[in-house]
Design a protein around this motif. Structure first.
Motif, short mmCIF file in Angstrom:
data_model
loop_
_atom_site.label_atom_id
_atom_site.label_comp_id
_atom_site.label_asym_id
_atom_site.label_seq_id
_atom_site.Cartn_x
_atom_site.Cartn_y
_atom_site.Cartn_z
N PHE A 113 6.69 6.76 -9.13
CA PHE A 113 6.62 5.66 -9.11
C PHE A 113 6.49 4.70 -7.89
O PHE A 113 6.07 3.43 -8.15
N ASP A 114 6.54 5.01 -6.95
CA ASP A 114 5.93 4.23 -5.60
C ASP A 114 4.86 4.64 -4.76
O ASP A 114 4.41 3.91 -3.92
N MET A 115 4.13 5.03 -5.32
CA MET A 115 2.73 5.11 -5.21
C MET A 115 1.93 4.03 -5.21
O MET A 115 1.22 4.03 -3.98
N PRO A 116 2.15 4.03 -5.74
CA PRO A 116 0.75 1.84 -5.93
C PRO A 116 1.47 1.25 -4.96
O PRO A 116 0.55 0.03 -4.76
N GLY A 117 2.88 1.12 -3.90
CA GLY A 117 3.56 0.68 -2.85
C GLY A 117 2.57 0.59 -1.89
O GLY A 117 2.62 0.64 -0.33
N TYR A 118 2.10 2.33 -1.66
CA TYR A 118 1.47 2.47 -0.28
C TYR A 118 -0.04 2.75 -0.64
O TYR A 118 -1.41 3.64 -0.02
#
Length: 396
Positions: free
Chosen positions: A146-151
């Motif tokens: 879920f956090d991939m777009p934050g990178y």
């Protein structure tokens, strides 16, 4: 003369030991230290400039992966620190070797804070594998996805489906639907593999009707079922005793132009046998042979059990011989059932053949089996002398 000798000795010492001090007579420790190889864990002793490839190599060759974070801290304080995806991957893998999964979380926070380079989906796929398969931290798997777009990285179907499959295999059914529904906001396009995993998961969770609904709605998703789709649904139907419904899907497969494989046939043969439809399972096995779908050991074993269930011991023995000729190992329980059956029918000759085959396959008859055989032979009014000869013949 003495002075010349001392001078010559001093020259000789300097030749052999270049750091010999004439005034003290001892080696120069500072000079000796300068000849030692630099400590690979102390980056202060490294040359002035480290290329990204050289920096990555340090972590790939670390003898003690527990020192990974210490080395990374030293490296990050250097002026030539320029992290790359390859460097981060090496750090993650090194921490994984040390089972330092808390350290991996620290590194992931550092990566987000540094924003030094763009990371690919392959990098996150590796991190998720480490969290899921190495650490068993399912919550971190989901959070990382879920956090991939934050990178500034978006998951591919490969990474998304890996997470779904991991959730199914670890029986985390309560969060599967949440992850599945996140596909849209993560930019993942639902494919056949994804729907196959969902069908498998629903069947494992005992919700076969929901799995059937997903199967029926696949065309609306622009997906065409493949042999894995049918296998997953058929397995689920067989496990809840809806074998006839599973069997009927063979017709739909033919309509869809999907060829059955060995795994699918095994599922159906096993399901039919366990449902008491022995004739149908044997008939399906013969159809399988005619269609050129080569059976494996487990297929033959299921048919063997079906023949034994229907008390067709002679046919079972013939199939067992065929299996042995193909170098397939027959289960001990199959031999036990065959001998028991032949004993009930007082077929001593067949017992002799089965025992020989059994011993050739490396199985040793147990006491209860010998007792059953002896009772069968004695019921035929065999003399003890003949009985002894028979046993010796079998054993030796």
């Amino acid at each position: 003369m003495i002075s010349r000798s001392i001078c010559a000795c001093s020259i000789k010492l300097r030749t052999i030991y270049p750091f010999f001090n004439r005034s003290t007579g001892y080696h120069s420790i500072t000079s000796l230290d300068s000849c030692r190889k630099p400590d690979p864990l102390d980056l202060r002793n490294h040359k002035d400039w480290l290329s990204p490839t050289e920096a990555t190599k340090i972590f790939e060759t670390l003898k003690d992966p527990n020192s990974t974070l210490n080395v990374l801290d030293q490296l990050s304080n250097r002026k030539d620190y320029k992290p790359t995806e390859a460097l981060y991957t090496s750090v993650i893998n090194s921490l994984s070797k040390a089972n330092n999964f808390d350290g991996i979380e620290q590194v992931m926070k550092r990566i987000k804070r540094e924003k030094a380079c763009r990371l690919s989906d392959e990098f996150f796929y590796n991190v998720i594998r480490v969290y899921g398969l190495g650490a068993g931290r399912i919550n971190r798997v989901i959070e990382t996805l879920f956090d991939m777009p934050g990178y500034s990285c978006w998951p591919t179907a490969k990474t998304f489906n890996f997470v779904l499959n991991l959730l199914v295999n670890t029986k985390n059914f309560d969060v599967i639907h949440e992850v599945y529904m996140s596909a849209g906001r993560l930019g993942v396009e639902i494919d056949v593999c994804c729907l196959n995993i969902m069908i498998k998961g629903l069947c494992k969770n005992g919700d076969v009707d929901a799995a059937r609904q997903v199967f029926d709605e696949m065309p609306k998703q622009g997906c065409k079922p493949n042999v894995r789709t049918f296998s997953a649904l058929m397995r689920g139907l067989c496990e809840v005793d809806r074998v006839n419904e599973a069997f009927s899907l063979l017709g739909k497969m033919e309509t869809e132009g999907v060829e059955p494989d060995t795994i699918l046939m095994n599922i159906l043969i096993s399901g039919l046998r366990k449902n008491g439809q022995v004739e149908e399972s044997i008939e399906l096995f013969n159809t399988m042979l005619l269609k050129g779908c080569e059976p494996v050991t487990s297929t033959y074993q299921e048919v063997l059990y079906a023949l034994l269930d229907s008390r067709r011991y002679t046919e079972a023995m013939n199939l067992a011989r065929k299996m042995s000729s193909k170098k397939m190992v027959i289960s001990f329980s199959s031999y036990k059932l065959m001998i028991s059956g032949f004993c009930e029918e007082n077929l001593v000759g067949e017992i002799d053949s089965v025992l020989k085959q059994m011993i050739e396959d490396g199985f040793v008859p147990k006491l209860a089996m010998w007792k059953q055989i002896l009772q069968c032979i004695l019921s035929e009014k065999t003399t003890f002398e003949k009985l002894s000869l028979k046993i010796n013949k079998i054993c030796y």
